[in-house]
Design a protein around this motif. Structure first.
Motif, mmCIF file in Angstrom:
data_model
loop_
_atom_site.group_PDB
_atom_site.id
_atom_site.type_symbol
_atom_site.label_atom_id
_atom_site.label_comp_id
_atom_site.label_asym_id
_atom_site.label_seq_id
_atom_site.Cartn_x
_atom_site.Cartn_y
_atom_site.Cartn_z
ATOM 1 N N LYS A 124 71.328 76.898 60.475
ATOM 2 C CA LYS A 124 69.912 77.066 60.748
ATOM 3 C C LYS A 124 69.108 76.868 59.473
ATOM 4 C CE LYS A 124 70.599 80.334 64.532
ATOM 5 N NZ LYS A 124 70.311 81.700 65.029
ATOM 6 N N LEU A 177 65.192 72.365 55.034
ATOM 7 C CA LEU A 177 66.326 72.019 55.874
ATOM 8 C C LEU A 177 67.624 72.201 55.102
ATOM 9 C CD1 LEU A 177 65.018 68.724 57.495
ATOM 10 C CD2 LEU A 177 65.257 70.944 58.588
ATOM 11 N N THR A 207 66.819 69.331 64.749
ATOM 12 C CA THR A 207 65.549 69.497 64.057
ATOM 13 C C THR A 207 64.849 68.148 64.059
ATOM 14 O OG1 THR A 207 66.424 71.222 62.593
ATOM 15 C CG2 THR A 207 64.414 70.107 61.888
ATOM 16 N N GLU A 240 61.414 66.078 62.864
ATOM 17 C CA GLU A 240 60.228 66.046 62.012
ATOM 18 C C GLU A 240 59.417 64.802 62.341
ATOM 19 O OE1 GLU A 240 61.514 68.116 57.887
ATOM 20 O OE2 GLU A 240 62.490 66.199 58.306
ATOM 21 N N THR A 278 57.246 69.997 62.709
ATOM 22 C CA THR A 278 58.695 70.219 62.666
ATOM 23 C C THR A 278 59.086 71.092 63.845
ATOM 24 O OG1 THR A 278 58.706 70.098 60.243
ATOM 25 C CG2 THR A 278 60.623 71.098 61.305
ATOM 26 N N GLN A 332 62.295 72.825 66.180
ATOM 27 C CA GLN A 332 63.697 73.177 66.397
ATOM 28 C C GLN A 332 63.947 73.075 67.895
ATOM 29 O OE1 GLN A 332 65.735 73.710 63.851
ATOM 30 N NE2 GLN A 332 64.059 73.658 62.341
#
Length: 244
Positions: free
Chosen positions: A7, A14, A193, A195, A206, A208
């Motif tokens: 994570k 990141l 993830t 972006e 961004t 998740q």
């Protein structure tokens, strides 16, 4: 199944991708001696003008794929060429199968002529640089509403998906790099993830994401807006190796 997904850290940065055999292979490919790497296309050998698509293909190269559409919004059909080296390079100890690829954008001019408006030997993966998700073949470009889109994936379980966008500027006579979507995903864990950055305004989102088996879709579990520094970039500045 190994837990290769980590994570994001509390500072929002990141995490580094775990060095699986795939990522190690990619790093080794980048660190090979100069003689072992496929030579990029010498862009000086691509003419500025021609009458046919083949006129822009240097000796030792061939057209791998073509994409057609109106890039400068003048009502004429333009063309984007994905070029690839014809034959693998040979060296002591064996024959290399890596082949370089390049992109050339051509605009249709009066009198049936074609003009080179953009070219890059860095924006496309080489034929063996995509892992199991890439076939090494062409067909990764498309044109939507006058925007040139380069859409590529690489990796295996750990995947990198990039969507790069370029728009022709008639005043500068160049393709401006206007946006990018970059996804790093662990397909085994079903997490990713993403972006998305507008390179003209600096706006960045961004997200998740997590796979939901009930809906068979990726669900956004968190979203964060931020800003990045804005600087003018062009097709020639894009480098696919920076997204590994």
């Amino acid at each position: 199944m190994s837990d290769s997904w980590r994570k994001p850290r509390p500072d929002g940065k990141l995490p580094r991708m775990k060095k699986t055999p795939l990522t190690v292979g990619l790093l080794l490919c980048l660190s090979l001696p100069a003689w072992a790497q496929p030579a990029p296309l010498d862009l000086s050998k691509v003419p500025q003008e021609g009458k046919a698509e083949q006129d822009f293909v240097p000796a030792g190269w061939k057209i791998d794929a073509t994409t057609k559409g109106d890039l400068d919004k003048n009502g004429k059909e333009d063309v984007v060429l994905e070029l690839v080296e014809e034959d693998p390079k040979k060296a002591t100890g064996g024959e290399f199968t890596e082949r370089s690829r390049a992109l050339v954008a051509l605009l249709s001019e009066d009198g049936g002529k074609l003009r080179r408006a953009g070219a890059s030997n860095k924006v496309l993966y080489c034929t063996t640089c995509q892992g199991t998700l890439g076939t090494g073949l062409g067909g990764v470009t498309r044109i939507e509403k006058g925007v040139l889109i380069v859409d590529q994936m690489s990796g295996s379980r750990e995947m990198v998906h990039t969507v790069l966008r370029f728009r022709y500027d008639p005043k500068e006579r160049k393709f401006v790099f206007i946006g990018e979507d970059v996804e790093h995903a662990d397909r085994g864990a079903g997490t990713s993830t993403v972006e998305s950055t507008n390179l003209l305004t600096g706006a960045k989102v961004t997200e998740q994401r997590e796979y939901n088996p009930k809906t068979d879709k990726n669900t956004v579990i968190s979203s964060k807006k931020s800003k990045v520094a804005v600087r003018k970039r062009y097709l020639e500045d894009a480098d696919i190796s920076t997204y590994y």
